[in-house]
Design a protein around this motif. Structure first.
Motif, PDB file in Angstrom:
ATOM      1  N   HIS A 187       0.872  -1.165   0.000  1.00 16.38           N
ATOM      2  CA  HIS A 187       0.000   0.000   0.000  1.00 16.38           C
ATOM      3  C   HIS A 187       0.915   1.223   0.000  1.00 16.38           C
ATOM      4  O   HIS A 187       1.460   1.620   1.026  1.00 16.38           O
ATOM      5  CB  HIS A 187      -0.899  -0.017   1.240  1.00 16.38           C
ATOM      6  N   LEU A 188       1.107   1.815  -1.161  1.00 14.88           N
ATOM      7  CA  LEU A 188       2.141   2.824  -1.353  1.00 14.88           C
ATOM      8  C   LEU A 188       2.014   4.024  -0.414  1.00 14.88           C
ATOM      9  O   LEU A 188       3.029   4.586   0.015  1.00 14.88           O
ATOM     10  CB  LEU A 188       2.134   3.296  -2.811  1.00 14.88           C
ATOM     11  N   SER A 189       0.806   4.420  -0.084  1.00 12.52           N
ATOM     12  CA  SER A 189       0.601   5.610   0.747  1.00 12.52           C
ATOM     13  C   SER A 189       1.101   5.424   2.181  1.00 12.52           C
ATOM     14  O   SER A 189       1.222   6.394   2.927  1.00 12.52           O
ATOM     15  CB  SER A 189      -0.877   6.000   0.761  1.00 12.52           C
ATOM     16  N   GLU A 190       1.396   4.184   2.576  1.00 16.70           N
ATOM     17  CA  GLU A 190       1.890   3.931   3.928  1.00 16.70           C
ATOM     18  C   GLU A 190       3.387   4.215   4.047  1.00 16.70           C
ATOM     19  O   GLU A 190       3.908   4.331   5.156  1.00 16.70           O
ATOM     20  CB  GLU A 190       1.607   2.480   4.323  1.00 16.70           C
ATOM     21  N   TYR A 191       4.072   4.341   2.915  1.00 17.48           N
ATOM     22  CA  TYR A 191       5.523   4.542   2.932  1.00 17.48           C
ATOM     23  C   TYR A 191       5.835   6.021   2.688  1.00 17.48           C
ATOM     24  O   TYR A 191       6.371   6.408   1.646  1.00 17.48           O
ATOM     25  CB  TYR A 191       6.183   3.659   1.882  1.00 17.48           C
ATOM     26  N   THR A 192       5.501   6.832   3.672  1.00 14.41           N
ATOM     27  CA  THR A 192       5.561   8.289   3.500  1.00 14.41           C
ATOM     28  C   THR A 192       6.978   8.841   3.380  1.00 14.41           C
ATOM     29  O   THR A 192       7.166   9.935   2.831  1.00 14.41           O
ATOM     30  CB  THR A 192       4.852   8.987   4.664  1.00 14.41           C
ATOM     31  N   ILE A 193       7.964   8.115   3.866  1.00 20.30           N
ATOM     32  CA  ILE A 193       9.356   8.575   3.767  1.00 20.30           C
ATOM     33  C   ILE A 193      10.022   7.989   2.527  1.00 20.30           C
ATOM     34  O   ILE A 193      10.482   8.722   1.648  1.00 20.30           O
ATOM     35  CB  ILE A 193      10.156   8.198   5.029  1.00 20.30           C
ATOM     36  N   CYS A 194      10.060   6.664   2.453  1.00 16.71           N
ATOM     37  CA  CYS A 194      10.785   6.004   1.357  1.00 16.71           C
ATOM     38  C   CYS A 194      10.198   6.294  -0.016  1.00 16.71           C
ATOM     39  O   CYS A 194      10.933   6.394  -1.005  1.00 16.71           O
ATOM     40  CB  CYS A 194      10.806   4.498   1.594  1.00 16.71           C
ATOM     41  N   TYR A 195       8.870   6.420  -0.098  1.00 17.87           N
ATOM     42  CA  TYR A 195       8.230   6.627  -1.398  1.00 17.87           C
ATOM     43  C   TYR A 195       7.800   8.080  -1.616  1.00 17.87           C
ATOM     44  O   TYR A 195       6.991   8.366  -2.486  1.00 17.87           O
ATOM     45  CB  TYR A 195       7.024   5.706  -1.562  1.00 17.87           C
ATOM     46  N   LYS A 196       8.391   8.975  -0.844  1.00 16.90           N
ATOM     47  CA  LYS A 196       8.130  10.396  -1.080  1.00 16.90           C
ATOM     48  C   LYS A 196       8.519  10.757  -2.506  1.00 16.90           C
ATOM     49  O   LYS A 196       7.829  11.513  -3.201  1.00 16.90           O
ATOM     50  CB  LYS A 196       8.921  11.235  -0.073  1.00 16.90           C
ATOM     51  N   LYS A 197       9.642  10.197  -2.951  1.00 16.47           N
ATOM     52  CA  LYS A 197      10.109  10.319  -4.335  1.00 16.47           C
ATOM     53  C   LYS A 197      10.796   9.010  -4.684  1.00 16.47           C
ATOM     54  O   LYS A 197      11.654   8.534  -3.934  1.00 16.47           O
ATOM     55  CB  LYS A 197      11.105  11.479  -4.495  1.00 16.47           C
ATOM     56  N   ALA A 198      10.409   8.416  -5.810  1.00 19.46           N
ATOM     57  CA  ALA A 198      10.972   7.107  -6.158  1.00 19.46           C
ATOM     58  C   ALA A 198      10.911   6.859  -7.658  1.00 19.46           C
ATOM     59  O   ALA A 198      10.207   7.562  -8.395  1.00 19.46           O
ATOM     60  CB  ALA A 198      10.220   6.006  -5.407  1.00 19.46           C
ATOM     61  N   LEU A 199      11.649   5.839  -8.090  1.00 19.15           N
ATOM     62  CA  LEU A 199      11.620   5.392  -9.480  1.00 19.15           C
ATOM     63  C   LEU A 199      11.197   3.927  -9.498  1.00 19.15           C
ATOM     64  O   LEU A 199      11.690   3.123  -8.700  1.00 19.15           O
ATOM     65  CB  LEU A 199      13.004   5.516 -10.123  1.00 19.15           C
ATOM     66  N   ALA A 200      10.290   3.575 -10.405  1.00 17.63           N
ATOM     67  CA  ALA A 200       9.864   2.187 -10.560  1.00 17.63           C
ATOM     68  C   ALA A 200      10.821   1.494 -11.523  1.00 17.63           C
ATOM     69  O   ALA A 200      10.925   1.868 -12.690  1.00 17.63           O
ATOM     70  CB  ALA A 200       8.438   2.123 -11.090  1.00 17.63           C
ATOM     71  N   ILE A 201      11.541   0.481 -11.032  1.00 18.62           N
ATOM     72  CA  ILE A 201      12.504  -0.270 -11.840  1.00 18.62           C
ATOM     73  C   ILE A 201      11.756  -1.382 -12.573  1.00 18.62           C
ATOM     74  O   ILE A 201      10.989  -2.126 -11.971  1.00 18.62           O
ATOM     75  CB  ILE A 201      13.617  -0.865 -10.955  1.00 18.62           C
ATOM     76  N   GLY A 202      11.993  -1.509 -13.863  1.00 16.40           N
ATOM     77  CA  GLY A 202      11.256  -2.476 -14.675  1.00 16.40           C
ATOM     78  C   GLY A 202      11.751  -3.904 -14.550  1.00 16.40           C
ATOM     79  O   GLY A 202      11.997  -4.576 -15.554  1.00 16.40           O
ATOM     80  N   PHE A 203      11.860  -4.382 -13.315  1.00 14.81           N
ATOM     81  CA  PHE A 203      12.226  -5.777 -13.058  1.00 14.81           C
ATOM     82  C   PHE A 203      10.985  -6.666 -13.127  1.00 14.81           C
ATOM     83  O   PHE A 203       9.918  -6.274 -12.681  1.00 14.81           O
ATOM     84  CB  PHE A 203      12.872  -5.884 -11.670  1.00 14.81           C
ATOM     85  N   ASN A 204      11.124  -7.852 -13.703  1.00 16.49           N
ATOM     86  CA  ASN A 204      10.053  -8.838 -13.791  1.00 16.49           C
ATOM     87  C   ASN A 204       8.815  -8.248 -14.488  1.00 16.49           C
ATOM     88  O   ASN A 204       7.699  -8.324 -13.975  1.00 16.49           O
ATOM     89  CB  ASN A 204       9.678  -9.362 -12.395  1.00 16.49           C
ATOM     90  N   GLN A 205       9.038  -7.697 -15.658  1.00 18.67           N
ATOM     91  CA  GLN A 205       7.966  -7.039 -16.393  1.00 18.67           C
ATOM     92  C   GLN A 205       7.610  -7.711 -17.713  1.00 18.67           C
ATOM     93  O   GLN A 205       6.459  -7.686 -18.118  1.00 18.67           O
ATOM     94  CB  GLN A 205       8.338  -5.574 -16.650  1.00 18.67           C
ATOM     95  N   ASP A 206       8.567  -8.281 -18.399  1.00 17.20           N
ATOM     96  CA  ASP A 206       8.306  -8.778 -19.750  1.00 17.20           C
ATOM     97  C   ASP A 206       9.023 -10.101 -20.001  1.00 17.20           C
ATOM     98  O   ASP A 206      10.155 -10.118 -20.507  1.00 17.20           O
ATOM     99  CB  ASP A 206       8.757  -7.722 -20.773  1.00 17.20           C
ATOM    100  N   PRO A 207       8.407 -11.238 -19.605  1.00 19.68           N
ATOM    101  CA  PRO A 207       7.053 -11.318 -19.043  1.00 19.68           C
ATOM    102  C   PRO A 207       7.071 -11.206 -17.514  1.00 19.68           C
ATOM    103  O   PRO A 207       8.124 -11.349 -16.890  1.00 19.68           O
ATOM    104  CB  PRO A 207       6.615 -12.724 -19.448  1.00 19.68           C
ATOM    105  N   VAL A 208       5.899 -10.973 -16.936  1.00 22.79           N
ATOM    106  CA  VAL A 208       5.764 -10.973 -15.482  1.00 22.79           C
ATOM    107  C   VAL A 208       5.668 -12.426 -15.019  1.00 22.79           C
ATOM    108  O   VAL A 208       4.848 -13.193 -15.517  1.00 22.79           O
ATOM    109  CB  VAL A 208       4.498 -10.202 -15.039  1.00 22.79           C
ATOM    110  N   VAL A 209       6.533 -12.809 -14.077  1.00 18.16           N
ATOM    111  CA  VAL A 209       6.521 -14.166 -13.526  1.00 18.16           C
ATOM    112  C   VAL A 209       6.044 -14.087 -12.077  1.00 18.16           C
ATOM    113  O   VAL A 209       6.714 -13.484 -11.230  1.00 18.16           O
ATOM    114  CB  VAL A 209       7.917 -14.815 -13.594  1.00 18.16           C
TER     115      VAL A 209
END
Length: 264
Positions: A187-209
């Protein structure tokens, strides 16, 4: 007449002594005297050479320059360099940002300390959910995200809402989901410090396992530790600077050793 001559000689000696101290003060202890030249002829120093003469490079400076040159050469020959003009490179606890030049070479734009998985790094193809490792490999950066409006990055930005999740459900595994009902995952809104600013890394995306791992981000470090469940972390000030320099299309290489760059 004799007294006047003695006084005159004494004055000359004092003047020469003062000049000697002045010369020593300008040179300073440890200065490389072979660089002390002047004029505009063939033996004259350039501005940069004069600076090096006054502030000689230390062994640490030379090591950093050598490492940068080696990494730049490896990046230029990497497969990732064919896919992008901007690379975030993680080698163990060192994170650097590189921009590609018109001639194909790369210039380093950032160099900071970073944290990663509490159990180290593991090849992306064999890590599993919950093993506490950071995936090794090359990945696209999907988008930037955090709380509030776009802070000024050229990356695509997504704002976290109270309904934002990074899904652990099988049907939507490893994707961003908006849900008014609680679902498996983070639940992203619970991580008020770590996810204040972040980048989504495209790991396990193509295909998703399913079960290989989800929610692998580059985010602001936990104030209590540099270790993570698998994400890469940096200080908030460095995250802010990184966001300001990155644009869509940037990719990320994560490796434990510098020699591993060539594999990606």
């Amino acid at each position: 007449m004799k007294n006047k001559l003695c006084k005159y000689l004494a004055a000359i000696c004092i003047t020469l002594l003062c000049l000697g101290f002045t010369a020593l003060a300008e040179t300073g202890p440890g200065m490389n005297l072979r660089y002390k030249q002047s004029g505009t002829g063939a033996g004259a120093l350039t501005t940069s050479a004069k600076k090096e003469a006054l502030y000689p490079l230390t062994a640490a400076d030379v090591t950093v320059q050598d490492t940068d040159a080696e990494r730049e050469a490896l990046l230029r020959k990497s497969k990732t360099a064919l896919l992008t003009d901007q690379i975030i490179l993680v080698v163990d606890h060192n994170l650097t940002l590189w921009d590609k030049n018109a001639d194909g070479s790369f210039t380093k734009q950032m160099d900071v300390y970073c944290g990663y998985g509490r159990n180290g790094m593991k090849p992306a193809a064999v890590r599993v959910e919950g093993d506490g490792t950071t995936p090794i490999g090359t990945f696209p950066i999907l988008f930037a995200f955090g709380f509030g409006e776009n802070p000024g990055t050229a990356l695509t930005w997504r704002s976290i809402s109270p309904d934002s999740y990074w899904s652990g459900e099988k049907a939507s595994y490893n994707t961003w989901v908006e849900s008014s009902k609680r679902i498996a995952g983070e639940h992203l809104s619970e991580y008020t410090i770590c996810y204040k600013k972040a980048l989504a890394i495209g790991f396990n995306q193509d295909p998703v396992v399913y079960g290989r791992g989800s929610a692998i981000f580059l985010h602001i470090k936990n104030p209590a530790t540099w270790s993570s469940a698998g994400c890469v972390s940096v200080e908030e000030s460095n995250m802010t600077a990184l966001l300001a320099k990155c644009h869509d299309g940037v990719r990320m290489i994560i490796v434990p050793e510098q020699s591993d760059i060539a594999s990606y």
